[in-house]
Design an enzyme around this catalytic site. Sequence first.
Site, short mmCIF file in Angstrom:
data_model
loop_
_atom_site.label_atom_id
_atom_site.label_comp_id
_atom_site.label_asym_id
_atom_site.label_seq_id
_atom_site.Cartn_x
_atom_site.Cartn_y
_atom_site.Cartn_z
N GLY A 237 0.91 -1.30 0.05
CA GLY A 237 -0.04 -0.12 0.08
C GLY A 237 0.94 1.26 -0.07
CD GLU A 279 1.54 -9.11 1.67
OE1 GLU A 279 0.53 -8.40 1.75
OE2 GLU A 279 1.47 -10.54 1.60
N PRO A 280 4.89 -4.71 -1.17
CG PRO A 280 7.14 -3.98 -1.58
CD PRO A 280 6.50 -5.13 -0.92
NE ARG A 282 -1.01 2.14 -5.52
CZ ARG A 282 -2.11 1.98 -5.96
NH1 ARG A 282 -2.43 2.68 -7.29
NH2 ARG A 282 -3.03 1.17 -5.49
NE ARG A 319 -5.29 2.77 -10.09
CZ ARG A 319 -4.86 4.01 -9.84
NH1 ARG A 319 -4.59 4.80 -10.51
NH2 ARG A 319 -5.10 4.39 -8.39
CB CYS A 349 -18.51 2.24 -27.25
SG CYS A 349 -18.04 1.95 -28.97
CD GLU A 350 -19.10 2.04 -21.27
OE1 GLU A 350 -19.65 2.62 -20.22
OE2 GLU A 350 -19.62 0.98 -21.22
C1 LIG Z 1 -3.22 -5.19 -3.21
C2 LIG Z 1 -2.42 -5.89 -2.02
C3 LIG Z 1 -0.90 -5.59 -1.95
C4 LIG Z 1 0.00 -4.57 -2.79
O1 LIG Z 1 -0.72 -3.34 -2.76
P1 LIG Z 1 0.19 -2.01 -3.30
O2 LIG Z 1 -0.81 -0.90 -3.05
O3 LIG Z 1 0.08 -2.40 -4.78
O4 LIG Z 1 1.28 -1.97 -2.66
C5 LIG Z 1 -0.41 -6.40 -1.01
N1 LIG Z 1 -0.98 -6.98 -0.09
C6 LIG Z 1 -2.08 -7.34 -0.17
C7 LIG Z 1 -2.70 -8.35 0.81
C8 LIG Z 1 -2.92 -6.72 -1.16
O5 LIG Z 1 -4.25 -6.97 -1.26
#
Ligand SMILES: *Cc1c(COP(=O)(O)O)cnc(C)c1O
Length: 421
Positions: A237, A279-280, A282, A319, A349-350
């Site tokens: 996140g 867990e990156p 993005r 997005r 087409c939106e």
């Molecule tokens: C989506 C997600 C991530 C990655 O999120 P980013 O915003 O891309 O860093 C990591 N862990 C879990 C459980 C997620 O659902």
Amino acid sequence: MVIEYNNNGELTMGGTSLKTVAQSFGTPTIVYDETQIRTQMRRFHEAFKKSGLNYNISYASKAFTCLQMVKLVQEEALELDVVSEGELYTALEAGFDPQHIHFHGNNKTKHEIQYALESKVGYIVIDSLEEIDLIDRYASDVVNVVIRLNPGVEAHTHEFIQTGQEDSKFGLSIKHGLAIEGVRKVKNSKRLNLKGVHFHVGSQIEGTEAMIETARLVIQWLKENDIEVELINLGGGFSIKYVEGDVSFPIEDGIAEITEAIISIAKETGFPIPEIGIEPGRSIVGEAGITLYEVGTIKTIPNVNKYVSIDGGMSDHIRTSLYDAQYEALLVNRNDQADETVTIAGKLCESGDIIIKDAKLPSTVKRGDYLAILSTGAYHYSMASNYNQMQKPSVFFLKDGKAREVIKRQSLRQLIINDTK
Ligand SMILES: *Cc1c(COP(=O)(O)O)cnc(C)c1O
């Protein structure tokens, strides 16, 4: 990422002319600065190394995956999160060591659980009580599991809100006793080994407060309930910069703050610090990628708006319509002054098929020009669809002035390959 105009007025990425890329390989195409992806991964590694803690960094496949991306993740010694049979298949086909794969998901099918077990993934993230029984039933050996907690916390970009927000499809609620029941169930199973706990507070989070406060809550809960773990996974996140005013998560300072806070919370609570995971997704690939489009129809509605249409749309860029997300665009083939505000629209087409609502572009933009949309490296290709039978774009990694194709443009034939005659 270094995106700048060269002396010929052409936009370049890491020194490579994007006009040349667009002309050589066609549009739409997604182009990554490979060095930038690797740099982001190394920054997380360095930041954790400084903390002295045991750690693991796991790339979230869902942000962008393909064989070459998985290989890059392996080369940079990150682990890998997958959430579906397809993501696991992609990882295994790329030769990724299954021991370093973590299987997530709130509704893993029986088949997916069996596939994860057979593949001997590092651990499965438990997301429901039912799943514990399913894994127990199918496991033949001891299998590591991590319980995803719903800590009742929500992160809103830079604030931390303890909402009692228990209404979520993800995780086992701490407050409502599901988490502790999950722990008991896992401990009662001979085949399941409780490796750790996991939480994920949200996406595009700029600060560290949400992660730290959630970690505090989780550590207190573990301590109160006398639960020993080898791993606490803080999820992903971390924010990136889409437009002026957004903040890219400050990796060095941010990880330092988080790890220092965890060290002091553990000290206060008398809790031994386990391995810390993140867990990156993005923040690894988001800013490293851009999308190149060719300009087609330009429509001026006098005193109302000017629409600059490009040769892709919500099929490769969802997005904006999905989240009202904001982006910046640059003219690729000329360095003219951005003196006009226009709407960049897709060709699907939106009415909602918009790339950027108030884009600053030069008034000289004309048919045949190329545009670059910045920060499209995460959740673009991975969210792409075939709506309007659009072909998914090609993807390139740029490095040392060379473009390496990592995903071919979908062919027309592929659009009908599964149709019966
Ligand atoms: C989506 C997600 C991530 C990655 O999120 P980013 O915003 O891309 O860093 C990591 N862990 C879990 C459980 C997620 O659902």
